[in-house]
Each structure stands twice: as structure tokens, then as C-alpha cells.
Write a protein that holds these residues in place. Sequence first.
Motif, PDB file in Angstrom:
ATOM      1  N   GLU A   1      -8.933 -10.491 -14.004  1.00 53.18           N
ATOM      2  CA  GLU A   1      -8.079  -9.583 -13.233  1.00 53.18           C
ATOM      3  C   GLU A   1      -8.824  -8.970 -12.062  1.00 53.18           C
ATOM      4  O   GLU A   1      -8.234  -8.664 -11.027  1.00 53.18           O
ATOM      5  CB  GLU A   1      -7.510  -8.483 -14.136  1.00 53.18           C
ATOM      6  N   ILE A   2     -10.116  -8.779 -12.218  1.00 44.94           N
ATOM      7  CA  ILE A   2     -10.934  -8.260 -11.117  1.00 44.94           C
ATOM      8  C   ILE A   2     -11.504  -9.460 -10.368  1.00 44.94           C
ATOM      9  O   ILE A   2     -12.287 -10.246 -10.921  1.00 44.94           O
ATOM     10  CB  ILE A   2     -12.044  -7.349 -11.651  1.00 44.94           C
ATOM     11  N   ASP A   3     -11.076  -9.603  -9.111  1.00 46.80           N
ATOM     12  CA  ASP A   3     -11.546 -10.713  -8.287  1.00 46.80           C
ATOM     13  C   ASP A   3     -12.016 -10.236  -6.921  1.00 46.80           C
ATOM     14  O   ASP A   3     -11.969 -10.974  -5.933  1.00 46.80           O
ATOM     15  CB  ASP A   3     -10.459 -11.781  -8.144  1.00 46.80           C
ATOM     16  N   ASN A   4     -12.464  -8.992  -6.865  1.00 55.24           N
ATOM     17  CA  ASN A   4     -12.983  -8.393  -5.639  1.00 55.24           C
ATOM     18  C   ASN A   4     -14.511  -8.526  -5.651  1.00 55.24           C
ATOM     19  O   ASN A   4     -15.180  -8.030  -6.566  1.00 55.24           O
ATOM     20  CB  ASN A   4     -12.554  -6.920  -5.570  1.00 55.24           C
ATOM     21  N   ALA A   5     -15.073  -9.198  -4.655  1.00 55.15           N
ATOM     22  CA  ALA A   5     -16.493  -9.541  -4.681  1.00 55.15           C
ATOM     23  C   ALA A   5     -17.422  -8.332  -4.759  1.00 55.15           C
ATOM     24  O   ALA A   5     -18.347  -8.320  -5.580  1.00 55.15           O
ATOM     25  CB  ALA A   5     -16.839 -10.406  -3.467  1.00 55.15           C
ATOM     26  N   PRO A   6     -17.248  -7.278  -3.933  1.00 57.81           N
ATOM     27  CA  PRO A   6     -18.154  -6.131  -4.052  1.00 57.81           C
ATOM     28  C   PRO A   6     -18.093  -5.469  -5.427  1.00 57.81           C
ATOM     29  O   PRO A   6     -19.111  -5.001  -5.938  1.00 57.81           O
ATOM     30  CB  PRO A   6     -17.680  -5.185  -2.951  1.00 57.81           C
TER      31      PRO A   6
ATOM     32  N   SER B   1      -4.942  -5.064  -5.254  1.00 55.16           N
ATOM     33  CA  SER B   1      -6.303  -5.401  -5.654  1.00 55.16           C
ATOM     34  C   SER B   1      -6.990  -4.227  -6.327  1.00 55.16           C
ATOM     35  O   SER B   1      -6.828  -3.071  -5.918  1.00 55.16           O
ATOM     36  CB  SER B   1      -7.102  -5.819  -4.410  1.00 55.16           C
ATOM     37  N   LEU B   2      -7.773  -4.518  -7.398  1.00 59.56           N
ATOM     38  CA  LEU B   2      -8.654  -3.530  -8.025  1.00 59.56           C
ATOM     39  C   LEU B   2     -10.004  -3.602  -7.326  1.00 59.56           C
ATOM     40  O   LEU B   2     -10.617  -4.675  -7.240  1.00 59.56           O
ATOM     41  CB  LEU B   2      -8.808  -3.816  -9.519  1.00 59.56           C
ATOM     42  N   GLU B   3     -10.484  -2.456  -6.863  1.00 57.99           N
ATOM     43  CA  GLU B   3     -11.660  -2.445  -5.994  1.00 57.99           C
ATOM     44  C   GLU B   3     -12.513  -1.207  -6.253  1.00 57.99           C
ATOM     45  O   GLU B   3     -12.041  -0.227  -6.846  1.00 57.99           O
ATOM     46  CB  GLU B   3     -11.224  -2.424  -4.522  1.00 57.99           C
ATOM     47  N   PRO B   4     -13.747  -1.204  -5.744  1.00 60.63           N
ATOM     48  CA  PRO B   4     -14.478   0.058  -5.618  1.00 60.63           C
ATOM     49  C   PRO B   4     -13.909   0.843  -4.441  1.00 60.63           C
ATOM     50  O   PRO B   4     -13.115   0.313  -3.652  1.00 60.63           O
ATOM     51  CB  PRO B   4     -15.916  -0.401  -5.339  1.00 60.63           C
ATOM     52  N   VAL B   5     -14.278   2.084  -4.311  1.00 58.91           N
ATOM     53  CA  VAL B   5     -13.927   2.853  -3.119  1.00 58.91           C
ATOM     54  C   VAL B   5     -14.621   2.200  -1.925  1.00 58.91           C
ATOM     55  O   VAL B   5     -15.792   1.812  -2.010  1.00 58.91           O
ATOM     56  CB  VAL B   5     -14.366   4.321  -3.264  1.00 58.91           C
ATOM     57  N   ALA B   6     -13.918   2.062  -0.812  1.00 61.27           N
ATOM     58  CA  ALA B   6     -14.479   1.352   0.336  1.00 61.27           C
ATOM     59  C   ALA B   6     -13.914   1.903   1.628  1.00 61.27           C
ATOM     60  O   ALA B   6     -12.848   2.536   1.645  1.00 61.27           O
ATOM     61  CB  ALA B   6     -14.202  -0.146   0.229  1.00 61.27           C
ATOM     62  N   GLY B   7     -14.615   1.640   2.723  1.00 58.90           N
ATOM     63  CA  GLY B   7     -14.119   2.057   4.027  1.00 58.90           C
ATOM     64  C   GLY B   7     -15.087   1.702   5.125  1.00 58.90           C
ATOM     65  O   GLY B   7     -16.252   1.351   4.876  1.00 58.90           O
ATOM     66  N   ARG B   8     -14.602   1.782   6.345  1.00 59.72           N
ATOM     67  CA  ARG B   8     -15.417   1.501   7.517  1.00 59.72           C
ATOM     68  C   ARG B   8     -16.419   2.630   7.769  1.00 59.72           C
ATOM     69  O   ARG B   8     -16.162   3.799   7.472  1.00 59.72           O
ATOM     70  CB  ARG B   8     -14.543   1.347   8.759  1.00 59.72           C
ATOM     71  N   ILE B   9     -17.556   2.271   8.357  1.00 59.37           N
ATOM     72  CA  ILE B   9     -18.539   3.260   8.787  1.00 59.37           C
ATOM     73  C   ILE B   9     -18.162   3.696  10.198  1.00 59.37           C
ATOM     74  O   ILE B   9     -18.091   2.881  11.114  1.00 59.37           O
ATOM     75  CB  ILE B   9     -19.961   2.675   8.775  1.00 59.37           C
ATOM     76  N   ASP B  10     -17.902   4.977  10.382  1.00 60.17           N
ATOM     77  CA  ASP B  10     -17.554   5.489  11.698  1.00 60.17           C
ATOM     78  C   ASP B  10     -18.755   5.441  12.636  1.00 60.17           C
ATOM     79  O   ASP B  10     -19.917   5.519  12.186  1.00 60.17           O
ATOM     80  CB  ASP B  10     -17.057   6.935  11.597  1.00 60.17           C
TER      81      ASP B  10
END
Length: 376
Positions: free
Chosen positions: A352-357, A257-266
Amino acid sequence: MTDIHLFGTLRDDALRARVLGRDIAGKPAVLQGVATVERPGADDPALVAGTGAEVPTLCLRALDADLRRRIEFYAGGLGCRAVELPQPGGPVLIFAPDAPDAAAPHDAEGQGPWDLAVWQAAWAPICRRAAEEAMGYLGRIDGATLAGRMPTIRVRASSWVRAQTAPAPRHLRRGYDRDRVAVHDRRQPYAHYFAVEEADLQHPKFNGGASDTLTRAAFVLGDAVTVLPYDPARDRVLLVEQFRYGPHVRGDVLPWSLEPVAGRIDPGEMPQEAIRRECDEEAGLTLGHLEPVASYYPSPGAVTEYLYSYVGLCDLPDEAGSDAGGKDDEGEDILSHVIGFDRLMELIALGEIDNAPLLLTAFWLAPRRRELAALA
């Protein structure tokens, strides 16, 4: 019978009640010849030997087998074990990561004195909520397994506290709150990286009265952040590409997937702090100004995840993001792509980009690029 002395976080009345299953005050006491110090990566403290030092405790006597089992299970989840500690009046039982050793003086850097009031102000709500979930596994897993799950339990607990203390505003909505929902039975058939919660419930209806008893299920995830790194001088963005199991399970023939940078909040982390940490881990980027895009539930019908999306201003020269990134200990394999903004919109048009955020952030950014260039 050896007395059990509780110190550290279990001196908090609300946390202790969740662990023991009922309110038990205990008798105030002290441990002599030891002190509490901060334990890296943990909320509960370690004990170290100290001449003339004292540690306040709550002494529990004549505990039945169930209470002893509950304490041992929770302590195991914190990486602690039963330790017999010599005291002037005779040995007492404590639960600690290690026995204090007078022959090994404490000199570790960054481990200052541990203070209950400081912990309560910063961490108590998260730890109390985490204890509720943790004790729900009693009899289903052992303490060592609980210790492996505690990091994600604490992430979910942190998200719960955030939702309670910082809800979205209410202007158009009718105004029903969560206390109007009657939950008759709640089950958790699965819990690991995420959890599945199922419940039988009733909720108020807009035309009056209550709904029939409904069965609903949700994937319980922690809150997360996304950020699209944007270079306003060069009109470029950085995307990351990585394998995603969700598309794979769906049957997608291209589950990268092509995405923005992402991650969980600690736990204990602000969204902006998580964004800067994730950008460094995934793409080796240092961000400047962060511009909030939106905060939202991506799929509220079945997922608890709440996202905080941003655009982060930065420099993206030709060599930026040229190496693969990610954390090896988390199994991440991430490839960065630096492309012009017009190319980003072309990829969206091509599907090609299908990532909602990423879609949401790109459409938000499109009319604001000149404004952000002036800000930079």
C-alpha cells in the motif's frame, strides 16, 4: 527624453547585465527626497518620501526601444510599474511598486532601510539566476504573467545555486564536471509550476571521445524536503494522505498517496527550516531533533528535483494529526494518520505504501529506533 533611473537590485552589475542583455554601466546619480525600505516578500525595495533623504541610482539616457522593453518586462515581473518622479532638475522615470507619497509618511513596522550590500550577500546569486530564466520569457508572456511565475522561478533559481555551492562529494565517480558537457541548443517548451527543458548536447564518453549529439529533456523542479515524524516513546509515526496528480495521470485507480510530510524549499531557506514549516502547515506538529536520512535525486534520468529526507522526533499522542491539514490557498487537502511503526512496515509489505521517500526513510529508521529513543 525622460531619463530612466535604476535603483535597488538593478544597481547590481551582474543582475543588470542579465536584464538588459549586455553590460551597461549607467551614470551614477541620486534621487532626492526619497529613501529605500525593505518590501515584504520582495528582494527589490520600495521608495518612501523622506525629507533630506537620498537614493543612489544609475541614470540611463537615450535608451533604444529594446532596452526600455526589457526593463519594463522585468520590472513588471517584480510588481513594479513606470512612475514619473519629480526632482529638482525635472521629472525622471523610475520603476517602482508605487510612487512615494509625501502626504503619507512611512510608519510600517518591519520595513527597515534597504541596503544593496546586504542584499548582494544574501540574495544576489538567486536573483541573478532567476533573472536569466525570467528574461528568457521576453516576447512570450507579459510582465503580469511573469509576476505570477516569479515565485516558482525563484524556487528553481535557489535550487540551482544550492547545486552549484553544495554538490555531493566525489569519491568513486570518474570526475567529469558539467563544463565538459557541450550544449548546442536549449529549449523550454513549457514553464509554470515546473518547467520542461530540452537540449541537444554532447558529453564525454568513458572510453574517450565524445558522444553523438543527443536530445535530452527534463522536468525542472525545485529542491524539496521530506520528514517522517517519529515518536520514539510510543514507537509511532505520522503519515499524510493526499491526492496526487502524477498517479492519476498514470491511470492509478487509487491516486491518493501515503507519504511523509513534504514540501518545497523556499528561496533563502535551509532544508531544516523548510521541514519545520511544512510540519506545522500540513500536520500542526512541532518537531524536536531532526535526524538526516539521505539527500538524493529520486529520478535523475528525467527530473531535476533533489530531496533532503529526515526523521523528526516529536510527541504523537492518540489525538495527534486527527484533523485534516494543508494550506487552502495552495489547494492542499491533507489527512494525517498516526500509526505504530510495526503497522508501517506491514503496509510496506502489503504494497500500500509505494512512495519512494517514505520507503527509504522507513527502512533507514527500522534498525535505529532504540538509538533514537536514547537520543530523545
